[in-house]
Write a protein that holds these residues in place. Sequence first.
Motif, PDB file in Angstrom:
ATOM      1  N   LYS A  46       4.321   7.718  -0.111  1.00  0.00           N
ATOM      2  CA  LYS A  46       3.571   7.612   1.138  1.00  0.00           C
ATOM      3  C   LYS A  46       3.003   6.200   1.272  1.00  0.00           C
ATOM      4  CE  LYS A  46      -0.232   9.676   3.788  1.00  0.00           C
ATOM      5  NZ  LYS A  46       0.644  10.046   4.939  1.00  0.00           N
ATOM      6  N   GLN A  47       3.173   5.581   2.449  1.00  0.00           N
ATOM      7  CA  GLN A  47       2.581   4.280   2.729  1.00  0.00           C
ATOM      8  C   GLN A  47       1.268   4.486   3.479  1.00  0.00           C
ATOM      9  OE1 GLN A  47       5.059   1.456   4.771  1.00  0.00           O
ATOM     10  NE2 GLN A  47       3.665  -0.254   4.385  1.00  0.00           N
ATOM     11  N   LEU A  48       0.211   3.845   3.004  1.00  0.00           N
ATOM     12  CA  LEU A  48      -1.128   4.066   3.544  1.00  0.00           C
ATOM     13  C   LEU A  48      -1.457   3.160   4.710  1.00  0.00           C
ATOM     14  CD1 LEU A  48      -3.042   4.405   0.148  1.00  0.00           C
ATOM     15  CD2 LEU A  48      -2.018   6.212   1.538  1.00  0.00           C
ATOM     16  N   ASN A  49      -0.968   1.929   4.698  1.00  0.00           N
ATOM     17  CA  ASN A  49      -1.310   0.956   5.737  1.00  0.00           C
ATOM     18  C   ASN A  49      -0.026   0.325   6.260  1.00  0.00           C
ATOM     19  OD1 ASN A  49      -2.232  -1.214   7.297  1.00  0.00           O
ATOM     20  ND2 ASN A  49      -4.014  -1.535   6.000  1.00  0.00           N
ATOM     21  N   THR A  50       0.257   0.544   7.534  1.00  0.00           N
ATOM     22  CA  THR A  50       1.477   0.008   8.143  1.00  0.00           C
ATOM     23  C   THR A  50       1.169  -1.036   9.202  1.00  0.00           C
ATOM     24  OG1 THR A  50       1.467   1.807   9.771  1.00  0.00           O
ATOM     25  CG2 THR A  50       2.705   2.163   7.719  1.00  0.00           C
ATOM     26  N   TYR A  51      -0.080  -1.537   9.236  1.00  0.00           N
ATOM     27  CA  TYR A  51      -0.497  -2.393  10.346  1.00  0.00           C
ATOM     28  C   TYR A  51      -0.461  -3.881  10.018  1.00  0.00           C
ATOM     29  CZ  TYR A  51      -2.511   2.148  11.496  1.00  0.00           C
ATOM     30  OH  TYR A  51      -2.689   3.468  11.725  1.00  0.00           O
ATOM     31  N   LEU A  52      -0.352  -4.272   8.748  1.00  0.00           N
ATOM     32  CA  LEU A  52      -0.537  -5.666   8.372  1.00  0.00           C
ATOM     33  C   LEU A  52       0.767  -6.353   8.017  1.00  0.00           C
ATOM     34  CD1 LEU A  52      -3.766  -5.703   6.184  1.00  0.00           C
ATOM     35  CD2 LEU A  52      -3.511  -6.313   8.582  1.00  0.00           C
TER      36      LEU A  52
ATOM     37  N   THR B 187       0.813  -1.217   0.000  1.00  0.00           N
ATOM     38  CA  THR B 187       0.000   0.000   0.000  1.00  0.00           C
ATOM     39  C   THR B 187       0.848   1.270   0.000  1.00  0.00           C
ATOM     40  OG1 THR B 187      -0.283   0.176   2.412  1.00  0.00           O
ATOM     41  CG2 THR B 187      -1.845  -1.219   1.214  1.00  0.00           C
ATOM     42  N   THR B 188       2.063   1.197  -0.513  1.00  0.00           N
ATOM     43  CA  THR B 188       2.871   2.397  -0.696  1.00  0.00           C
ATOM     44  C   THR B 188       2.483   3.060  -2.012  1.00  0.00           C
ATOM     45  OG1 THR B 188       4.737   1.505   0.556  1.00  0.00           O
ATOM     46  CG2 THR B 188       5.207   3.293  -0.972  1.00  0.00           C
ATOM     47  N   VAL B 189       2.281   4.376  -1.973  1.00  0.00           N
ATOM     48  CA  VAL B 189       1.909   5.147  -3.153  1.00  0.00           C
ATOM     49  C   VAL B 189       3.101   5.991  -3.570  1.00  0.00           C
ATOM     50  CG1 VAL B 189       0.307   6.833  -4.128  1.00  0.00           C
ATOM     51  CG2 VAL B 189      -0.496   5.213  -2.408  1.00  0.00           C
ATOM     52  N   LEU B 190       3.483   5.905  -4.853  1.00  0.00           N
ATOM     53  CA  LEU B 190       4.573   6.696  -5.397  1.00  0.00           C
ATOM     54  C   LEU B 190       4.037   7.547  -6.531  1.00  0.00           C
ATOM     55  CD1 LEU B 190       5.770   3.478  -5.025  1.00  0.00           C
ATOM     56  CD2 LEU B 190       7.877   4.804  -5.141  1.00  0.00           C
TER      57      LEU B 190
END
Length: 700
Positions: free
Chosen positions: A173-179, A158-161
Amino acid sequence: MESIGNRLRSFGLRDLVVLLTCLLGAYLLRVRDKYRLHPAWRMESDFSHLSNNQFSRNWEKLPNPKITDIESDGHNEIVIATHTNLPRLKILKLPDLDNSSSKILPFILEQSSVSLISKDDQNLDYKRPVLIEVGFLEPYKSVVQIRKQVVVVLLADTTVLCFDYKLRLLWKKQLNTYLDYTKYYVKEAAILISSHELSPDDGGLVVVGYSLGDRHHFQQTARHSQEKPSKPLDNIFDKTPDERMEELVVENLDHFTLFGLAGKDGKEGLHHRPGDFEALPEETDIFKAHHFKLGLRKGLAHLKEQHWSHYSQSLIQALPHRWKFGYDSAIELARFKKDAENYDGDNDAGTALPSLFGLDDLHLAGYAFGGMRPHSPSEHVKNPNVIVTHSNEGIGVMNLVRRWPLTSLKLPHHGAVYVDFNQDGSVDEVKAHFTSDPSNSDNCLAVVHSIDNPSTGVIFNASICQPPTFIDMLSVSGSFLKFHSSNLKEDKKLSVLPLVVKKVAKKRSVLSHLRSIGFRSPNQGYDAVFLLSNGKMTSYGPHGHLNWQVDAPIQWNNQAKIFGRGRNHNPEVLDVYHNAFQPSMQAFSLQVFGKQDAAVVAGWDSIAVISLVDGTLLADHSLPCQPTSAVVIGDFDNDGLNDAIVQCTSGYFGFQMKRQTGFWYTVALSMLLVLIVAGFTALCSFDDYYYDDEDKEAEE
């Protein structure tokens, strides 16, 4: 010469009738334009990073390429993501096709590329690209303006470049760092790039949406908006925010998570994650409510969200909804307002942002053809106030101004298309119906009904295996020569969703078939096109009348029959059939910026282009491998005709659409016909004149 002059001066009614008859005959015998698919280039795939070294699984698939004019210079490029040794983003250009004398299909050339990972990244599987999108962050102002597009890439973690047109990184920007992404993967995703802004000086808007899937096929219960949580709510507050978010994400994998990012720096402006905007059970009596439209229990509702019937007219404008695979997801901007009968002045979508504007509704041709500069479809929306998402859950509407969910329409049936089919103001479901028993009389049917009342709101049921009536059989080519049977057993996993397009088909009859023309029905409503595994395509109009039925030169049911016999067969081919192969059908316009008047269909080993007007086979070609995704449409050779890119098990193949005009053949045929008829007429007139003179001499 004197006789010819006398003849011209004596041009009368009979001669006029003969001339008009010649012109009518030339029109009926006119030579139509011919099309063909020409293989232009290829690009081989690297299998070293795949788990089976043969083809990609669901969590290993690469995104479809994009055909776009990224530099706004009038020449389209191909933007593609690859995974050769390292994941990379590339801009490709065509080889010199005009001067290529080799019979070997040339490889496409690389214009520029950039790595999608940094030196610190260790596990490349987490950094696999899952979606790419291109668009404009700068507002459209005039036809002399030259805007450059940006490229946005979503990775598996879920990293957006965001890259500029020269593939220079603008932000990340990374959107989800929980999984833990060894267990989960991005099942579906969509990206919208727009020049509209959530706040001043945002530099545009990038909207990213996705939902997750279990990589190891563990069955997860997606409870979002469907049932109560199984755990007591007071336990939620005993955990840290990160633990609570991880638990919510895992329990709601199917939830289509949405993020709105500033185009300038990726700053988060809005979000809709699992657990956002949800009311507690003691705060609402919504569990007792029943969704009478779909027969579903609402579960936890979003705060301030209203039932979709309050915005039914605006929501119908966002249809059709056609979703089966992850690449079917989409995000759009729209202008929503309450229906007049439901308007109470409160809780509306809000006033549009003052900086938003829209281009004219008329979509003019591109700048290279004397029209507008390149622009995005969202720029045609004037004063948008909502974000509309099409996902596995159905249709979601997010308030762009107040930044909360406005309404939603849950559409759980992934084997159907939802649209106001007959333009009566209600949402209809269009699907192909098959039974487990192929000999059942109800097998192989096109079913269209309203979701308001599925049992009594049936618009029509009709066969898609054979013409429904004897009159319809007369209009279907070859009906008397072929035996039609409904004993067809379809693999629902590989079944193709119906295609629903604005009405373009011509209703055909025996006379129109013989003359190769048709009688156009009232241009209102939609056409529904159905494709079967044996290649049979059927088009029905908005009131259930048969437009046309043809046998396209594509199929995949022969492979199913071979595998079903239990004989010795190649296990690798069987694995491809069950886990990689994806037939597809999608509408497109033959000419760039034209109306959708054709469909491209891909089967086991072939691709074909079918006219949606009368079912004519326009072009077809064989494939060296099995397609694994939808065909990508775009004009990569810049000739004004849309081309096709097929992603299959061995790589990518580009096909040019070539057209051979029939205008000059028709002109030559018309002149020849007029000369022949005029010659015969002149001879007959000369004989009459000769015998008249003899009669006068005899009388004297």
